[in-house]
Enzyme design. Structure first.
Site, PDB file in Angstrom:
ATOM      1  N   PHE A 133     -10.411  -1.551   4.013  1.00  0.00           N
ATOM      2  CA  PHE A 133     -12.154  -3.261   3.529  1.00  0.00           C
ATOM      3  C   PHE A 133     -11.563  -4.397   3.848  1.00  0.00           C
ATOM      4  O   PHE A 133     -12.149  -4.564   4.815  1.00  0.00           O
ATOM      5  CB  PHE A 133     -13.053  -2.933   2.231  1.00  0.00           C
ATOM      6  CG  PHE A 133     -13.695  -3.509   2.168  1.00  0.00           C
ATOM      7  CD1 PHE A 133     -15.050  -4.141   2.572  1.00  0.00           C
ATOM      8  CD2 PHE A 133     -13.771  -4.420   0.733  1.00  0.00           C
ATOM      9  CE1 PHE A 133     -15.716  -5.311   2.012  1.00  0.00           C
ATOM     10  CE2 PHE A 133     -14.348  -5.180   0.624  1.00  0.00           C
ATOM     11  CZ  PHE A 133     -15.811  -6.117   1.357  1.00  0.00           C
TER      12      PHE A 133
ATOM     13  N   ASP B  82      -0.976   0.906   7.778  1.00  0.00           N
ATOM     14  CA  ASP B  82      -1.873   1.232   6.314  1.00  0.00           C
ATOM     15  C   ASP B  82      -1.422   3.036   6.306  1.00  0.00           C
ATOM     16  O   ASP B  82      -1.099   3.376   7.266  1.00  0.00           O
ATOM     17  CB  ASP B  82      -2.880   1.485   7.158  1.00  0.00           C
ATOM     18  CG  ASP B  82      -4.265   1.103   5.385  1.00  0.00           C
ATOM     19  OD1 ASP B  82      -4.990   0.210   5.251  1.00  0.00           O
ATOM     20  OD2 ASP B  82      -4.364   3.096   5.513  1.00  0.00           O
ATOM     21  N   ASN B  83      -1.591   3.609   4.954  1.00  0.00           N
ATOM     22  CA  ASN B  83      -0.655   4.786   4.996  1.00  0.00           C
ATOM     23  C   ASN B  83      -2.536   5.932   4.994  1.00  0.00           C
ATOM     24  O   ASN B  83      -1.968   7.001   5.175  1.00  0.00           O
ATOM     25  CB  ASN B  83      -0.800   5.012   3.983  1.00  0.00           C
ATOM     26  CG  ASN B  83      -1.120   5.300   2.257  1.00  0.00           C
ATOM     27  OD1 ASN B  83      -2.451   5.014   3.008  1.00  0.00           O
ATOM     28  ND2 ASN B  83      -0.820   5.622   1.153  1.00  0.00           N
TER      29      ASN B  83
ATOM     30  N   GLY C 143      -7.900   2.894   2.805  1.00  0.00           N
ATOM     31  CA  GLY C 143      -8.683   2.733   4.488  1.00  0.00           C
ATOM     32  C   GLY C 143      -8.659   3.323   5.268  1.00  0.00           C
ATOM     33  O   GLY C 143      -8.342   4.417   5.242  1.00  0.00           O
TER      34      GLY C 143
ATOM     35  N   LEU D 119      -2.202  -6.933   1.095  1.00  0.00           N
ATOM     36  CA  LEU D 119      -3.210  -6.342   0.750  1.00  0.00           C
ATOM     37  C   LEU D 119      -3.240  -5.052   0.539  1.00  0.00           C
ATOM     38  O   LEU D 119      -3.955  -3.801  -0.660  1.00  0.00           O
ATOM     39  CB  LEU D 119      -3.987  -6.242   1.927  1.00  0.00           C
ATOM     40  CG  LEU D 119      -4.759  -7.534   1.682  1.00  0.00           C
ATOM     41  CD1 LEU D 119      -4.122  -8.583   2.222  1.00  0.00           C
ATOM     42  CD2 LEU D 119      -6.652  -7.413   2.773  1.00  0.00           C
TER      43      LEU D 119
ATOM     44  N   THR E  45       2.121   2.973  -6.130  1.00  0.00           N
ATOM     45  CA  THR E  45       1.974   2.100  -4.754  1.00  0.00           C
ATOM     46  C   THR E  45       2.299   0.305  -5.007  1.00  0.00           C
ATOM     47  O   THR E  45       3.114  -0.357  -4.599  1.00  0.00           O
ATOM     48  CB  THR E  45       0.708   1.899  -4.381  1.00  0.00           C
ATOM     49  OG1 THR E  45       0.295   3.543  -4.262  1.00  0.00           O
ATOM     50  CG2 THR E  45       0.110   1.214  -2.874  1.00  0.00           C
TER      51      THR E  45
ATOM     52  N   TYR F  24      -3.140  -0.649 -14.636  1.00  0.00           N
ATOM     53  CA  TYR F  24      -3.382  -1.248 -13.699  1.00  0.00           C
ATOM     54  C   TYR F  24      -4.058  -2.694 -13.461  1.00  0.00           C
ATOM     55  O   TYR F  24      -2.438  -3.471 -12.672  1.00  0.00           O
ATOM     56  CB  TYR F  24      -5.151  -0.917 -13.106  1.00  0.00           C
ATOM     57  CG  TYR F  24      -5.768  -1.770 -11.825  1.00  0.00           C
ATOM     58  CD1 TYR F  24      -5.127  -1.886 -10.227  1.00  0.00           C
ATOM     59  CD2 TYR F  24      -6.803  -3.159 -11.693  1.00  0.00           C
ATOM     60  CE1 TYR F  24      -4.951  -2.161  -9.863  1.00  0.00           C
ATOM     61  CE2 TYR F  24      -6.915  -3.347 -10.910  1.00  0.00           C
ATOM     62  CZ  TYR F  24      -6.130  -3.151  -9.156  1.00  0.00           C
ATOM     63  OH  TYR F  24      -6.854  -3.762  -8.287  1.00  0.00           O
TER      64      TYR F  24
END
Ligand code: UDP
Length: 321
Positions: free
Chosen positions: A11, A31-32, A36, A76, A95, A149
């Protein structure tokens, strides 16, 4: 400049890609495509200053290669969204911590500037407002996903800070408060795209808890116009900055505004937290940033208000039904 954006199909990352390309830069996105989406950057295909690499930030060889070729990195890529984090805690942790470590190590190896995106979740249950960057963190048990988190993102911040302090890597940390706008998915818990979709479809609007909890929502365009100014500012290195709006709204009032703007027939229904998330889930009653620090450095000022934001999300949702 040639920028590498990890998570650039997400986003915020896709809006950042748009902004940098519009300003004449080159952009490589890594990006994986987990959260996304290819649709977020499809309109950039064919632009010879844009390249999408599908892969993970956990792939050291790949990050090494991409870091060497760029001038600066916007990091990001992360597991985001309260719901995703609650449902996939292990993957989120890996991650967020390992991924950031790899990105920072490669920035060090090739002497690149790197901007790390952190979150207002850092402050945990500290509901004092407005929150300055040096406010205390108030957290519950690390065994609760929300707090693990928050801790993982704090580790990212520490890593970025010590890479600056010890190895002189030019790192900038931003704490993004609630950021919303077109392309944000409601699949991982984000309230604005959810309410808008529910309203457009005349379905019940699901307000969790009492609805008296409040948030401040910032348009994504005000975030992505800010990030390049920060990464290129020498005064930002080794520093952390809040980015967010100060226009506060309760979640119930947000639901009412969405109904009003969409002229929807939806009704507001209240859902207890333990049903919406998990047993023992803790929400923040309030979360508002103090943005003095970023205002003083680069003159940060939001251009869109809550009404503009909702209208933009409504337009996007109607066009992408
Ligand atoms: N929320 C809600 N209904 C939903 C999704 C979220 O009432 O369908 C509430 C959520 O409990 C929180 C607020 O909206 O109080 C903002 O949630 P979001 O996940 O967007 O952001 P965060 O909690 O990270 O600020």
């Amino acid at each position: 400049m040639h920028y590498l954006i990890t998570g650039g199909s997400g986003f915020i990352g896709s809006h950042l890609s748009d902004k940098l390309l519009a300003d004449g830069h080159r952009v490589t996105v890594l990006d994986n495509l987990s959260t996304g989406k290819i649709e977020n950057v499809r309109h950039l295909e064919g632009n010879d200053r844009f390249k999408l690499v599908v892969g993970t930030i956990l792939n050291e060889t790949l990050v090494d290669k991409l870091a060497e070729r760029c001038d600066a990195i916007f990091h990001l890529a992360a597991a985001v969204g309260v719901e995703l984090i609650v449902n996939h805690p292990l993957e989120s942790l890996t991650t967020n911590i390992k991924g950031s470590e790899i990105v920072l190590e490669m920035a060090y190896r090739y002497h690149k500037k790197v901007l790390i995106t952190s979150t207002s979740e850092i402050y945990g249950k500290n509901t004092q407002g407005p929150l300055t960057e040096d406010q205390d963190r108030i957290l519950g048990s690390p065994l609760k996903s929300r707090w693990s988190y928050s801790t993982a993102k704090a580790v990212d911040e520490i890593l970025a800070y010590v890479y600056w302090k010890e190895k002189k890597v030019p790192t900038t940390i931003v704490r993004l408060f609630n950021t919303v706008g077109p392309r944000q998915s409601g699949m991982y818990g984000m309230v604005v795209p959810r309410f808008v979709r529910q309203a457009v479809e005349d379905k019940d609007i699901t307000v969790y808890g009492s609805g008296t909890q409040s948030r401040c929502f910032l348009h994504v365009k005000d975030v992505v116009s800010t990030l390049p100014k920060l990464i290129e500012n020498l005064g930002s290195y080794g520093q952390v900055f809040n980015i967010g709006s100060q226009e506060e709204v309760t979640i119930e009032d947000l639901a009412r505004k969405v109904i009003e703007i969409t002229k929807s027939k939806s009704k507001i229904v209240k859902i207890p937290y333990e049903k919406a998330y998990e047993e023992g889930f803790e929400d923040m009653e309030r979360r508002m940033p103090d943005t003095t620090k970023i205002r003083n450095l680069i003159g940060f000022k939001p251009t869109a208000d809550l009404k503009d934001i909702i209208e933009d999300v409504v337009k996007y949702t109607r066009e992408n039904k």
